[in-house]
Design a protein around this motif. Structure first.
Motif, mmCIF file in Angstrom:
data_model
loop_
_atom_site.group_PDB
_atom_site.id
_atom_site.type_symbol
_atom_site.label_atom_id
_atom_site.label_comp_id
_atom_site.label_asym_id
_atom_site.label_seq_id
_atom_site.Cartn_x
_atom_site.Cartn_y
_atom_site.Cartn_z
ATOM 1 N N GLY A 34 0.832 -1.210 0.000
ATOM 2 C CA GLY A 34 0.000 0.000 0.000
ATOM 3 C C GLY A 34 0.860 1.251 0.000
ATOM 4 N N TYR A 35 1.844 1.287 -0.938
ATOM 5 C CA TYR A 35 2.759 2.429 -1.044
ATOM 6 C C TYR A 35 3.374 2.759 0.319
ATOM 7 N N GLY A 36 3.688 1.702 1.063
ATOM 8 C CA GLY A 36 4.374 1.887 2.342
ATOM 9 C C GLY A 36 3.445 2.161 3.517
ATOM 10 N N ASN A 38 6.703 0.739 -23.253
ATOM 11 C CA ASN A 38 7.774 -0.269 -23.363
ATOM 12 C C ASN A 38 8.262 -0.753 -22.006
ATOM 13 N N ARG A 39 7.273 -1.112 -21.176
ATOM 14 C CA ARG A 39 7.605 -1.661 -19.874
ATOM 15 C C ARG A 39 6.990 -3.051 -19.776
ATOM 16 N N LEU A 40 5.686 -3.122 -19.584
ATOM 17 C CA LEU A 40 5.010 -4.414 -19.539
ATOM 18 C C LEU A 40 3.879 -4.429 -20.567
ATOM 19 N N LEU A 84 -8.888 -5.710 -20.130
ATOM 20 C CA LEU A 84 -7.785 -5.331 -21.017
ATOM 21 C C LEU A 84 -7.245 -4.014 -20.483
ATOM 22 N N MET A 85 -5.968 -3.978 -20.197
ATOM 23 C CA MET A 85 -5.422 -2.757 -19.586
ATOM 24 C C MET A 85 -4.122 -2.326 -20.250
ATOM 25 N N SER A 86 -3.817 -1.031 -20.103
ATOM 26 C CA SER A 86 -2.520 -0.507 -20.485
ATOM 27 C C SER A 86 -2.175 0.632 -19.518
ATOM 28 N N HIS A 87 -0.975 1.161 -19.634
ATOM 29 C CA HIS A 87 -0.510 2.153 -18.644
ATOM 30 C C HIS A 87 0.113 3.338 -19.370
ATOM 31 N N LEU A 88 -0.186 4.543 -18.885
ATOM 32 C CA LEU A 88 0.295 5.781 -19.516
ATOM 33 C C LEU A 88 1.677 6.166 -18.965
ATOM 34 N N ALA A 130 -6.296 4.318 -17.065
ATOM 35 C CA ALA A 130 -5.865 5.455 -16.246
ATOM 36 C C ALA A 130 -5.448 5.075 -14.834
ATOM 37 N N ALA A 131 -4.247 5.516 -14.428
ATOM 38 C CA ALA A 131 -3.868 5.557 -13.019
ATOM 39 C C ALA A 131 -4.240 6.958 -12.509
ATOM 40 N N THR A 132 -3.641 7.413 -11.408
ATOM 41 C CA THR A 132 -4.030 8.717 -10.851
ATOM 42 C C THR A 132 -3.934 9.827 -11.904
ATOM 43 N N GLY A 174 -3.452 4.990 -7.604
ATOM 44 C CA GLY A 174 -2.516 4.561 -6.576
ATOM 45 C C GLY A 174 -2.106 5.775 -5.749
ATOM 46 N N ILE A 175 -1.090 6.482 -6.217
ATOM 47 C CA ILE A 175 -0.472 7.558 -5.430
ATOM 48 C C ILE A 175 -1.489 8.571 -4.894
ATOM 49 N N GLY A 176 -2.490 8.884 -5.685
ATOM 50 C CA GLY A 176 -3.477 9.887 -5.237
ATOM 51 C C GLY A 176 -4.212 9.455 -3.975
HETATM 52 C C1 LIG Z 1 1.624 1.749 -10.053
HETATM 53 C C2 LIG Z 1 0.643 1.572 -11.170
HETATM 54 C C3 LIG Z 1 -0.610 2.217 -11.131
HETATM 55 C C4 LIG Z 1 -0.940 3.277 -10.103
HETATM 56 O O1 LIG Z 1 -0.265 4.451 -10.503
HETATM 57 P P1 LIG Z 1 -0.343 5.805 -9.670
HETATM 58 O O2 LIG Z 1 0.437 6.751 -10.500
HETATM 59 O O3 LIG Z 1 0.299 5.524 -8.369
HETATM 60 O O4 LIG Z 1 -1.765 6.172 -9.539
HETATM 61 C C5 LIG Z 1 -1.539 1.886 -12.094
HETATM 62 N N1 LIG Z 1 -1.229 1.018 -13.086
HETATM 63 C C6 LIG Z 1 -0.034 0.404 -13.184
HETATM 64 C C7 LIG Z 1 0.231 -0.531 -14.302
HETATM 65 C C8 LIG Z 1 0.952 0.678 -12.236
HETATM 66 O O5 LIG Z 1 2.145 0.080 -12.337
#
Ligand SMILES: *Cc1c(COP(=O)(O)O)cnc(C)c1O
Length: 345
Positions: free
Chosen positions: A36-38, A127-129, A151-155, A187-189, A206-208
């Protein structure tokens, strides 16, 4: 008590979750990787579940064990790292949902755990996962026939709203997922703050949740108070700490507080920043050592029992800004020696 006191405000955590969840109509999951982010995943995970979160994300299957114990059987626990060799029993026994990242992982999962829920992670440019377009094109029909749950991706640049990468990844995500009929998440935060175009069916803050940037309106979740072990008076010309790196120029009162780099308080804070007494900042003097920090309290009207490193005046992003890192790293380095208290919720 000689250790620092870490207070986690669960009411603030829940308020941050609800604020981020309320920014659109998508379901808000909760990202609780790295304990939980520490902040301690058992307590924060449960508070988030009580606040309405039903789906949780961790980085690796191992993190799913403590979380499953805390949350019971009714939460979905998803693993960003997917289905790694050797994880099959854990995924099966704990009921984890791996986000499959490669053709190898897809084959491993279908062979080892046919019928077990899974999601697919797609790479849209970071280009991470995740699978790139060509891999996905090759396996999409087979994978979709097995009914992925997500289905997910990350920005990569969501904390910079004007960055052209955001629109590029959005377009790429649509190109790879439009018409599949499967729930989607991008979307993450940072992505949540980019607006509803980025939200799809589920968001992954997450971080938010924990009070960090880029969620400017976040409430402070983490407070860290370090007890004063001893105070001493210095004459001009006397020095503080290893290496004699700070010299008093006036009669000075130094408080030696309990906490140091062994607690995740980076040595880069030496000579920088301050600890707080109420709303008065007290400068750090000399080097941060393993267990102790010298703080200048000459201008305080009274001798404090403790001084705050993290509070409503100085958050994780302030410390990060002074030490060349990001709030995420400050949070996830929070030490294990602190006595922890969970307030609210
Ligand atoms: C860590 C992470 C999140 C959360 O990101 P925050 O910037 O902390 O909101 C969401 N998706 C993936 C794939 C992550 O690695």
């Amino acid at each position: 008590m000689g250790t620092g006191h870490l207070t986690i405000d669960l009411d603030a955590l829940v308020a941050n979750y609800k604020a981020l969840a309320g920014m659109g109509s998508a379901e808000a999951a909760a990202v609780v990787k790295a304990d939980g982010y520490g902040t301690g995943v058992s307590k924060t995970g449960r508070a988030l579940m009580n606040a309405g979160a039903r789906r949780f994300f961790v980085a690796v299957a191992e993190e799913g064990a403590a979380l499953r114990q805390a949350l019971g059987p009714n939460a979905d626990i998803c693993v960003f790292g997917g289905h790694m060799a050797g994880d099959t029993d854990m995924i099966s026994d704990l009921g984890l949902v791996p986000m499959l990242n490669s053709l190898d992982q897809v084959l491993r999962h279908f062979e080892a755990l046919p019928g077990h829920p899974f999601g697919i992670q797609l790479d849209t440019g970071m280009n991470r996962l995740g699978m790139e377009f060509s891999d996905w094109a090759a396996v999409a029909d087979i994978a979709l026939a097995q009914k992925p749950v997500l289905l997910m991706s990350h920005l990569a640049c969501a904390d910079e709203p004007d960055h052209p990468m955001n629109a590029h990844q959005l377009e790429e995500f649509r190109r790879m997922t439009d018409g599949t009929g499967v729930p989607r998440s991008l979307a993450a935060t940072g992505g949540i703050l980019l607006g509803p175009d980025y939200h799809f069916d589920m968001t992954r803050p997450g971080i938010g949740l924990y009070g960090g940037q880029p969620f400017n309106e976040a409430r402070t979740v983490v407070q860290l108070d370090l007890p004063v072990i001893q105070t001493r008076s210095l004459e001009p010309g006397e020095t503080v700490g290893y290496g004699n790196t700070w010299t008093a120029e006036r009669p000075t009162t130094i408080a030696t507080v309990s906490g140091g780099y062994a607690d995740g308080i980076t040595r880069h804070l030496s000579h920088k920043g301050a600890l707080w007494h109420g709303d008065i900042p007290c400068p750090i003097r000399g080097r941060v050592s393993m267990d102790l920090i010298g703080v200048d309290i000459t201008d305080l009207p009274e001798e404090p029992k403790a001084l705050s490193l993290l509070n409503e005046h100085q958050g994780v992003d302030d410390i990060a800004g002074q030490t060349g890192t990001i709030g995420y790293e400050i949070l996830t380095q929070l030490g294990l020696r602190y006595s922890r208290r969970y307030a609210g919720a």
